[in-house]
Scaffold this motif. Structure first.
Motif, PDB file in Angstrom:
ATOM      1  N   UNK A 234       6.996 140.801  29.570  1.00 52.82           N
ATOM      2  CA  UNK A 234       7.536 139.809  30.492  1.00 52.82           C
ATOM      3  C   UNK A 234       7.244 140.286  31.910  1.00 52.82           C
ATOM      4  N   UNK A 235       6.245 139.665  32.524  1.00 48.96           N
ATOM      5  CA  UNK A 235       5.808 140.075  33.857  1.00 48.96           C
ATOM      6  C   UNK A 235       6.270 139.073  34.901  1.00 48.96           C
ATOM      7  N   UNK A 236       6.651 139.589  36.092  1.00 48.91           N
ATOM      8  CA  UNK A 236       7.046 138.704  37.178  1.00 48.91           C
ATOM      9  C   UNK A 236       5.817 138.115  37.858  1.00 48.91           C
ATOM     10  N   UNK A 237       6.036 137.364  38.934  1.00 51.26           N
ATOM     11  CA  UNK A 237       4.928 136.690  39.609  1.00 51.26           C
ATOM     12  C   UNK A 237       3.931 137.654  40.244  1.00 51.26           C
ATOM     13  N   UNK A 238       4.297 138.929  40.392  1.00 47.58           N
ATOM     14  CA  UNK A 238       3.397 139.943  40.940  1.00 47.58           C
ATOM     15  C   UNK A 238       2.711 140.779  39.857  1.00 47.58           C
ATOM     16  N   UNK A 239       2.973 140.456  38.590  1.00 43.28           N
ATOM     17  CA  UNK A 239       2.365 141.197  37.494  1.00 43.28           C
ATOM     18  C   UNK A 239       3.117 142.456  37.093  1.00 43.28           C
ATOM     19  N   UNK A 240       4.317 142.645  37.627  1.00 44.21           N
ATOM     20  CA  UNK A 240       5.144 143.804  37.282  1.00 44.21           C
ATOM     21  C   UNK A 240       6.139 143.422  36.191  1.00 44.21           C
ATOM     22  N   UNK A 241       6.584 144.389  35.370  1.00 41.97           N
ATOM     23  CA  UNK A 241       7.608 144.060  34.368  1.00 41.97           C
ATOM     24  C   UNK A 241       8.855 143.481  35.052  1.00 41.97           C
ATOM     25  N   UNK A 242       9.301 142.326  34.588  1.00 39.17           N
ATOM     26  CA  UNK A 242      10.453 141.639  35.178  1.00 39.17           C
ATOM     27  C   UNK A 242      11.741 142.212  34.602  1.00 39.17           C
ATOM     28  N   UNK A 243      12.669 142.629  35.466  1.00 41.87           N
ATOM     29  CA  UNK A 243      13.965 143.091  34.986  1.00 41.87           C
ATOM     30  C   UNK A 243      14.766 141.891  34.503  1.00 41.87           C
ATOM     31  N   UNK A 244      15.442 142.048  33.390  1.00 40.29           N
ATOM     32  CA  UNK A 244      16.191 140.970  32.756  1.00 40.29           C
ATOM     33  C   UNK A 244      17.566 141.480  32.344  1.00 40.29           C
ATOM     34  N   UNK A 245      18.510 140.566  32.200  1.00 39.36           N
ATOM     35  CA  UNK A 245      19.879 140.900  31.803  1.00 39.36           C
ATOM     36  C   UNK A 245      20.025 140.655  30.302  1.00 39.36           C
ATOM     37  N   UNK A 246      20.640 141.622  29.623  1.00 38.94           N
ATOM     38  CA  UNK A 246      20.901 141.530  28.190  1.00 38.94           C
ATOM     39  C   UNK A 246      22.357 141.892  27.934  1.00 38.94           C
ATOM     40  N   UNK A 247      22.875 141.449  26.801  1.00 35.79           N
ATOM     41  CA  UNK A 247      24.183 141.892  26.326  1.00 35.79           C
ATOM     42  C   UNK A 247      24.025 142.352  24.882  1.00 35.79           C
ATOM     43  N   UNK A 248      24.941 143.195  24.443  1.00 36.56           N
ATOM     44  CA  UNK A 248      24.936 143.661  23.052  1.00 36.56           C
ATOM     45  C   UNK A 248      26.347 144.074  22.665  1.00 36.56           C
ATOM     46  N   UNK A 249      26.562 144.202  21.383  1.00 33.12           N
ATOM     47  CA  UNK A 249      27.842 144.718  20.886  1.00 33.12           C
ATOM     48  C   UNK A 249      27.897 146.213  21.205  1.00 33.12           C
ATOM     49  N   UNK A 250      29.089 146.801  21.316  1.00 30.04           N
ATOM     50  CA  UNK A 250      29.202 148.230  21.640  1.00 30.04           C
ATOM     51  C   UNK A 250      28.497 149.159  20.656  1.00 30.04           C
ATOM     52  N   UNK A 251      28.244 148.713  19.414  1.00 29.26           N
ATOM     53  CA  UNK A 251      27.539 149.566  18.451  1.00 29.26           C
ATOM     54  C   UNK A 251      26.017 149.431  18.562  1.00 29.26           C
ATOM     55  N   UNK A 252      25.522 148.663  19.556  1.00 28.12           N
ATOM     56  CA  UNK A 252      24.087 148.515  19.788  1.00 28.12           C
ATOM     57  C   UNK A 252      23.431 147.377  19.026  1.00 28.12           C
ATOM     58  N   UNK A 253      24.203 146.618  18.261  1.00 25.97           N
ATOM     59  CA  UNK A 253      23.634 145.494  17.510  1.00 25.97           C
ATOM     60  C   UNK A 253      23.790 144.192  18.286  1.00 25.97           C
ATOM     61  N   UNK A 254      23.154 143.153  17.798  1.00 26.01           N
ATOM     62  CA  UNK A 254      23.260 141.802  18.354  1.00 26.01           C
ATOM     63  C   UNK A 254      22.868 141.753  19.839  1.00 26.01           C
ATOM     64  N   UNK A 255      21.688 142.275  20.144  1.00 26.18           N
ATOM     65  CA  UNK A 255      21.182 142.247  21.518  1.00 26.18           C
ATOM     66  C   UNK A 255      20.776 140.817  21.854  1.00 26.18           C
ATOM     67  N   UNK A 256      21.263 140.303  22.985  1.00 22.78           N
ATOM     68  CA  UNK A 256      20.948 138.942  23.420  1.00 22.78           C
ATOM     69  C   UNK A 256      20.436 138.952  24.852  1.00 22.78           C
ATOM     70  N   UNK A 257      19.367 138.218  25.079  1.00 28.26           N
ATOM     71  CA  UNK A 257      18.777 138.068  26.411  1.00 28.26           C
ATOM     72  C   UNK A 257      19.497 136.937  27.125  1.00 28.26           C
ATOM     73  N   UNK A 258      20.014 137.208  28.315  1.00 27.71           N
ATOM     74  CA  UNK A 258      20.671 136.169  29.117  1.00 27.71           C
ATOM     75  C   UNK A 258      19.594 135.436  29.904  1.00 27.71           C
ATOM     76  N   UNK A 259      19.356 134.193  29.564  1.00 24.36           N
ATOM     77  CA  UNK A 259      18.376 133.372  30.272  1.00 24.36           C
ATOM     78  C   UNK A 259      19.139 132.540  31.289  1.00 24.36           C
ATOM     79  N   UNK A 260      18.778 132.684  32.550  1.00 26.66           N
ATOM     80  CA  UNK A 260      19.466 131.936  33.603  1.00 26.66           C
ATOM     81  C   UNK A 260      18.815 130.564  33.713  1.00 26.66           C
ATOM     82  N   UNK A 261      19.618 129.542  33.477  1.00 22.31           N
ATOM     83  CA  UNK A 261      19.099 128.176  33.488  1.00 22.31           C
ATOM     84  C   UNK A 261      18.615 127.810  34.885  1.00 22.31           C
TER      85      UNK A 261
END
Length: 140
Positions: A17-44
């Motif tokens: 996932x690269x930003x408009x400059x070709x660099x890796x885009x930082x993104x927000x994720x959430x997960x359960x405290x045990x490290x499972x169920x990782x979800x990407x927060x997509x900002x509408x």
């Protein structure tokens, strides 16, 4: 961590996932405290490859987000867990990301020394009705 302790928020970037400059885009994720169920927060209403970061969950389960606008300016807003923007901080071009109070009614930021008599941290109500400066410039 979300106030109920059921999810952890983190920010990371992936090489596909690269930003408009070709660099890796930082993104927000959430997960359960045990490290499972990782979800990407997509900002509408935002492109999927926009670089964003979040400071923390607010007490009402909303996320404070900041997005790099230019190299020296940030857009600051609050989103819900579905990525819908709930509030935008009225000043779009802050030189640093702002810090939100846990209830989202106050923000703290470094003031612009060219336009403010404040040298330290400026604290203001989100709606702009009150503001305070922690260290003012001394009169000449």
């Amino acid at each position: 961590m979300v106030p109920d302790g059921k999810r952890i928020m983190f920010v990371t970037s992936e090489l596909d996932t690269l930003d408009e400059n070709g660099n890796p885009a930082t993104q927000i994720y959430t997960m359960k405290p045990d490290g499972t169920d990782v979800q990407h927060l997509v900002i509408q209403t935002k492109p999927d490859n926009i670089s964003v970061a979040g400071s923390y969950y607010l007490t009402n389960g909303l996320i404070a987000v900041y997005e790099s606008f230019t190299r020296y300016a940030y857009k600051n807003y609050i989103v819900n867990l579905e990525g819908e923007i709930q509030n935008k901080y009225p000043t779009l071009n802050m030189s640093t990301p702002i810090a939100w109070s846990p209830d989202g009614t106050w923000v703290a930021h470094s003031p612009d020394p060219r336009t403010s008599d404040c040298l330290g941290i400026e604290i203001r109500k989100f709606d702009g009705s009150e503001s305070k400066c922690l260290i003012n410039k001394q009169p000449d």
